[in-house]
Design a protein around this motif. Structure first.
Motif, PDB file in Angstrom:
ATOM      1  N   VAL A  47     -20.842  54.333  70.118  1.00  7.79           N
ATOM      2  CA  VAL A  47     -20.940  55.775  70.375  1.00  7.79           C
ATOM      3  C   VAL A  47     -20.096  56.177  71.579  1.00  7.79           C
ATOM      4  CG1 VAL A  47     -23.234  56.034  69.350  1.00  7.79           C
ATOM      5  CG2 VAL A  47     -23.031  55.491  71.784  1.00  7.79           C
ATOM      6  N   THR A  48     -19.721  57.450  71.592  1.00  5.91           N
ATOM      7  CA  THR A  48     -18.995  58.015  72.726  1.00  5.91           C
ATOM      8  C   THR A  48     -19.996  58.369  73.810  1.00  5.91           C
ATOM      9  OG1 THR A  48     -17.446  59.018  71.166  1.00  5.91           O
ATOM     10  CG2 THR A  48     -17.377  59.816  73.445  1.00  5.91           C
ATOM     11  N   LYS A  49     -19.769  57.846  75.011  1.00  3.11           N
ATOM     12  CA  LYS A  49     -20.641  58.163  76.154  1.00  3.11           C
ATOM     13  C   LYS A  49     -20.010  59.228  77.033  1.00  3.11           C
ATOM     14  CE  LYS A  49     -22.506  56.265  80.391  1.00  3.11           C
ATOM     15  NZ  LYS A  49     -23.896  56.295  80.524  1.00  3.11           N
ATOM     16  N   TYR A  50     -18.675  59.186  77.186  1.00  2.00           N
ATOM     17  CA  TYR A  50     -18.044  60.027  78.201  1.00  2.00           C
ATOM     18  C   TYR A  50     -16.584  60.271  77.847  1.00  2.00           C
ATOM     19  CZ  TYR A  50     -16.031  61.083  82.816  1.00  2.00           C
ATOM     20  OH  TYR A  50     -15.351  61.645  83.863  1.00  2.00           O
ATOM     21  N   MET A  51     -16.134  61.477  78.106  1.00  2.00           N
ATOM     22  CA  MET A  51     -14.707  61.806  78.065  1.00  2.00           C
ATOM     23  C   MET A  51     -14.379  62.493  79.377  1.00  2.00           C
ATOM     24  SD  MET A  51     -13.388  63.228  74.461  1.00  2.00           S
ATOM     25  CE  MET A  51     -13.421  62.242  72.993  1.00  2.00           C
ATOM     26  N   SER A  52     -13.369  61.995  80.070  1.00  2.00           N
ATOM     27  CA  SER A  52     -12.969  62.569  81.356  1.00  2.00           C
ATOM     28  C   SER A  52     -12.190  63.861  81.133  1.00  2.00           C
ATOM     29  CB  SER A  52     -12.102  61.579  82.117  1.00  2.00           C
ATOM     30  OG  SER A  52     -10.842  61.453  81.483  1.00  2.00           O
ATOM     31  N   GLU A  53     -11.509  64.266  82.162  1.00  2.00           N
ATOM     32  CA  GLU A  53     -10.678  65.468  82.085  1.00  2.00           C
ATOM     33  C   GLU A  53      -9.753  65.395  80.874  1.00  2.00           C
ATOM     34  OE1 GLU A  53      -6.926  67.138  84.600  1.00  2.00           O
ATOM     35  OE2 GLU A  53      -8.713  66.601  85.734  1.00  2.00           O
ATOM     36  N   ILE A  54      -9.698  66.499  80.175  1.00  2.00           N
ATOM     37  CA  ILE A  54      -8.841  66.623  79.003  1.00  2.00           C
ATOM     38  C   ILE A  54      -7.721  67.562  79.388  1.00  2.00           C
ATOM     39  CG2 ILE A  54      -8.742  67.432  76.619  1.00  2.00           C
ATOM     40  CD1 ILE A  54     -11.888  66.775  76.666  1.00  2.00           C
TER      41      ILE A  54
END
Length: 133
Positions: A47-54
């Motif tokens: 699973v995706t936990k985190y996405m930083s600045e896009i």
């Protein structure tokens, strides 16, 4: 960075400005990160936990071909940290970058599970190793 997937920008991928909708490209990024992690960690429960600045840098239009690149930043105990670049295949102009995407390996109970991986593995090498046994 290795570019694994290409997408053809279709009418349903556009926003009101008739350019590539940011939500669509982020869905593509999330899917690519999941697929990459599933192959690397050899577990479909990721699973995706985190996405930083896009960072949106440019756009694409209907008919453009975009490609999605993923590279591993680090292997954690139960996670994999990636970064991503989406670019126009024809011009090589960067459309969006995501510096850190953290994907978590899960066990059957749905909780983070150690994956034991420490480096990138290629499927062809796994197949060759299995044949040697």
């Amino acid at each position: 960075m290795r570019f694994h997937t290409r997408k053809w920008v279709k009418p349903e991928d556009l926003n009101a400005n008739e350019t590539l909708f940011g939500g669509r490209v982020l869905a593509w990024v999330d899917e690519e990160a999941a697929l990459y992690s599933i192959v690397q960690l050899e577990n479909k429960k990721v699973v995706t936990k985190y996405m930083s600045e896009i960072n949106f840098m440019s756009t694409a239009r209907q008919g453009d071909i975009v490609e999605i690149g993923i590279e591993v930043v680090k292997f954690g105990k139960s996670s994999l940290t990636l970064n991503c670049e989406v670019r126009n295949k024809m011009t090589l102009e960067t459309i969006v970058t995501v510096d850190n995407i953290i994907m978590v390996n899960l066990g059957d109970d749905g909780k983070p599970k150690s994956h034991g991986k420490t480096k990138i593995e290629f499927v062809k090498d796994r197949i060759a190793a299995a044949k040697d046994k």
